[in-house]
Design an enzyme around this catalytic site. Structure first.
Site, short mmCIF file in Angstrom:
data_model
loop_
_atom_site.label_atom_id
_atom_site.label_comp_id
_atom_site.label_asym_id
_atom_site.label_seq_id
_atom_site.Cartn_x
_atom_site.Cartn_y
_atom_site.Cartn_z
N HIS A 474 11.87 83.10 -34.58
CA HIS A 474 10.66 83.43 -33.83
C HIS A 474 10.77 83.66 -32.53
O HIS A 474 10.24 84.68 -32.07
CB HIS A 474 9.79 81.89 -33.79
CG HIS A 474 8.48 81.94 -32.84
ND1 HIS A 474 7.12 81.99 -33.53
CD2 HIS A 474 8.56 81.89 -31.51
CE1 HIS A 474 6.29 82.00 -32.35
NE2 HIS A 474 7.04 81.83 -31.63
N GLU A 475 11.94 82.96 -31.67
CA GLU A 475 12.11 83.59 -30.70
C GLU A 475 12.67 85.12 -30.20
O GLU A 475 12.68 85.75 -29.71
CB GLU A 475 12.86 82.48 -29.68
CG GLU A 475 12.20 81.15 -29.58
CD GLU A 475 10.80 81.08 -28.91
OE1 GLU A 475 10.62 81.97 -28.08
OE2 GLU A 475 10.19 80.27 -29.02
N HIS A 478 10.05 87.34 -30.15
CA HIS A 478 9.77 87.70 -28.92
C HIS A 478 10.86 88.55 -28.22
O HIS A 478 10.16 89.43 -27.31
CB HIS A 478 9.60 86.41 -28.23
CG HIS A 478 8.52 85.75 -28.25
ND1 HIS A 478 7.02 86.06 -28.33
CD2 HIS A 478 8.13 84.20 -28.34
CE1 HIS A 478 6.34 85.30 -28.45
NE2 HIS A 478 6.73 84.04 -28.84
N HIS A 481 10.26 92.13 -28.87
CA HIS A 481 9.13 92.61 -28.27
C HIS A 481 9.35 93.14 -26.86
O HIS A 481 9.06 94.32 -26.40
CB HIS A 481 8.05 91.58 -28.28
CG HIS A 481 6.60 92.00 -27.96
ND1 HIS A 481 5.22 91.39 -27.80
CD2 HIS A 481 5.98 93.44 -27.81
CE1 HIS A 481 4.50 92.02 -27.78
NE2 HIS A 481 4.82 93.12 -27.68
#
Length: 689
Positions: A474-475, A478, A481
């Site tokens: 998940h991180e 990010h 991104h």
């Protein structure tokens, strides 16, 4: 006050001389933070004043671009300070944080309320249709103009100073809230002896022993309030009295003592947020916060949350009865309470699916999960991650990786700080030391992830739970991104998007953890090196939807509480209001909110997710639909879908309206059914929402 004489062009806090643009953390004297902040704010004020008083007519270059490039020394010292305050704090940093937070709030408020500066931005906004702006520049102008208005630029007289004072006070309150939670988490411990931990999994015992050693309890075992220790302990500990002790402490973080009681902070925060929203002409703080999101209004948020809430409660009730039957059959009290649920749920999972989380953990060594995470980035986007052990971060645990594009060119730098320690706030997050952009020569991104995994004894591998492995993916989603951003303007780079869109790249990336070829290629046994057996993968897949009633109630309770706090009258007694709200919603007594109010840092340690915690679920609707774009083709790494994903989601930042970006990728906006299917909340006999 005269700013101290600091050479910002040469100071290690503002002039980063490390390889690939990394700060030289070893050269930083923490005593310098305060004078450098003062000097950097003074320099930024001078830059802003020069822009505001420019006698030339406002233009994109002399106003919008000049504002984007102003304040670089302040951005740099703030980036370093924020990294330390979150990941490696100490009493000096905490004291300075309490002082600098309101000072920064007042600094940025003064810029937002600079009438001459806003007049220049407003002039550009009024003639925007005549300027021939490209789409990205148009987005930046709109974001800048709205940012001024939302920060009080149109307020007059006493309302202007009141707005600024409210902002400064809220900054103080947010800092105090976070520090109270950190103090409770750092100081509380459950110290156990050999006889107390009989039967616990070996990897959990190793983590508890390591925690005991780090806290001065050599030869004993410690449970802390870190999720990486608390949750596996609650799943595995058969002794109800120890579970009860840990559960009460964990659910009451931020209120374990009179000194750390966050209730008064919550009450004042809610009152001030409501007052600030009304100054800007909004009926509630939720209406203010949601005005520039995909959801737009509290009504649309509740239209998502309420049907999911009702379905999740029904599934959780079925599970509660099953847990009670199992406990009763084993001679235990059939009434399941909060301290019992995780334990009996894990027992029931093992019974129903012959799946034991402990059986999976040897295949989830941290290094293997990192390999898998990086390999997905290679397969989807052509990225190569090259570890640089010679590059140093803010703590010895920090690891640095060069990020290369498929053609070998260096795209940026990624830092990762994986292990829990008392100096680090709880949770997991992504942030940046430097954003990717192309304005005025541009900069390469320096992005970091922070986790709180239990650190093993020296020489032992760190073994993750499935939830922790998902957190790592998940991180890193990010992080991608930020790393893949291809925009020109810094203010719309990477994760600078609406709150209910920002979780899409991260939550979507989690899906690739359980793609069979990734699991078989990388999730190998920590001792034998054998790939994860097909039988265990099948058990995992069968068990995936199990416990989703619990997980969805846990999350949605917090999301609903967030909206109730911010879409109505402020709560003078927030904990009583929390109890009344949960009772009215029919929250199962045996399931605690994922974040009870006293430790709900997402919404009270700053306002990042205030009236916005729902956005994880909003983004989950998007991510479930987005992954189906791949599965519909039969190829989880379909190159054409991956190209569209990179171009429209990961690289696009805030360059366009998020609905337009998502539709450009997928063709249309999704409905909640994909998310409900992913969570296992829909069956053939259940009504779709």
């Amino acid at each position: 006050m005269t700013a101290p004489s600091i050479d910002l062009a040469a100071h290690p806090l503002t002039h980063w001389t490390g390889e690939l643009g990394l700060p030289d953390f070893a050269a930083i004297d923490q005593a310098d933070f305060e004078p450098v902040f003062d000097a950097a704010m003074a320099a930024h004020r001078s830059e802003i004043e020069a822009i505001a008083t420019n006698e030339e007519a406002p233009s994109v270059d002399n106003t919008l671009k000049a504002m984007e490039l102003a304040g670089e020394p302040l951005s740099r010292v703030l980036a370093i300070f924020s990294a330390l305050a979150g990941a490696d704090t100490n009493p000096h940093i905490q004291a300075l944080e309490r002082a600098i937070s309101p000072a920064l709030s007042r600094h940025f408020s003064s810029i937002a309320m600079n009438e001459a500066l806003f007049a220049r931005v407003d002039a550009l906004w009024e003639k925007r249709d005549e300027l021939g702006l490209d789409g990205e520049t148009g987005q930046v102008l709109e974001k800048t103009w709205k940012g001024f208005v939302r920060a009080g630029a149109k307020l007059q007289g006493d309302d202007r100073s009141l707005f600024a004072e409210i902002g400064a006070r809220l900054a103080e309150l947010g800092t105090a809230f976070g520090q109270n939670v950190l103090k409770d988490e750092a100081e509380w411990e459950l110290v156990l002896d050999e006889a107390d931990v009989a039967g616990l999994p070996s990897d959990l015992l190793e983590s508890m022993a390591a925690a005991a050693q780090s806290r001065g309890h050599e030869g004993r075992y410690v449970v802390t309030l870190s999720r990486s220790l608390y949750e596996p302990f609650m799943q595995a500990c058969g002794k109800a009295e120890f579970r009860e002790t840990a559960y009460k402490a964990f659910t009451n973080r931020g209120s374990l003592s009179e000194e750390t009681d966050n209730a008064p902070i919550i009450a004042e925060t809610l009152r001030l947020r409501d007052e600030r929203a009304k100054l800007l002409g909004y009926e509630t703080f939720a209406a203010f916060k949601l005005d520039n999101t995909m959801a737009k209004t509290p009504v649309r948020v509740m239209e998502l949350l309420e049907p999911v809430w009702e379905r999740a409660k029904a599934v959780a009730e079925d599970d509660r009865q099953a847990l009670g039957e199992l406990a009763s059959a084993e001679g235990q009290n059939a009434e399941i309470d909060g301290a019992d649920w995780r334990y009996w749920q894990e027992r029931l999972r093992t019974e129903r699916f012959a799946f034991d989380e402990a059986e999976l953990k040897p295949y989830l060594a941290l290094e293997r999960v990192i390999e898998a995470c990086f390999d997905v980035a290679r397969r989807l986007f052509g990225l190569q991650m090259v570890e640089r052990s010679d590059l140093k971060g803010w703590h010895p645990d920090v690891r640095a990786f060069e990020v290369h594009d498929a053609d070998g060119a260096i795209r940026g730098l990624f830092l990762a700080d994986y292990f829990n320690r008392p100096s680090k706030r709880s949770g997991a997050w992504m942030s940046r030391l430097q954003s990717a952009h192309k304005l005025d020569g541009g900069e390469k991104p320096i992005i970091y992830n922070v986790m709180n995994f239990a650190k093993p004894k020296e020489g032992q591998p760190a073994l993750l739970s499935m939830d922790e492995a998902r957190t790592l993916f998940h991180e890193f989603g990010h992080a991608l991104h930020g790393l893949l951003s291809e925009v020109t303007w810094p203010s719309i780079s990477g994760t600078s998007v609406s709150r209910d869109f920002v979780e899409l790249p991260s939550q979507l990336y989690e899906h690739w953890l359980t793609v069979p070829e990734i699991m078989q290629s990388h999730l190998r046994h920590v001792r034998t090196g054998e790939p994860i057996p097909a039988e265990l993968m099948e058990k995992l897949e069968a068990a995936q939807g199990f416990g989703q009633g619990f997980a969805t109630v846990e999350f949605t309770a917090s999301a609903l509480m967030d909206m109730k706090y911010h879409d109505g009258a402020p709560a003078d007694d927030p904990l009583a209001f929390e109890a009344q709200t949960m009772d009215a919603l029919g929250k199962p007594d045996a399931i605690a909110m994922r974040h009870r109010s006293p430790h709900f840092q997402h919404i009270f340690a700053g306002d990042g997710y205030s009236a916005g915690y729902y956005s994880y679920m909003w983004s989950e609707v998007l991510d479930a639909d987005a992954f189906e774009a791949f599965t519909e083709t039969g190829d989880p790494f379909n190159p054409e879908i991956a190209r569209k994903l990179r171009e429209n989601i990961y690289a696009a930042g805030g360059s366009d309206d998020p609905e337009k970006l998502y539709t450009a990728f997928r063709g249309q906006m999704p409905k909640p059914e994909a998310m409900m299917r992913k969570r296992g909340l829909l069956t053939e006999n259940s009504r779709e929402v």
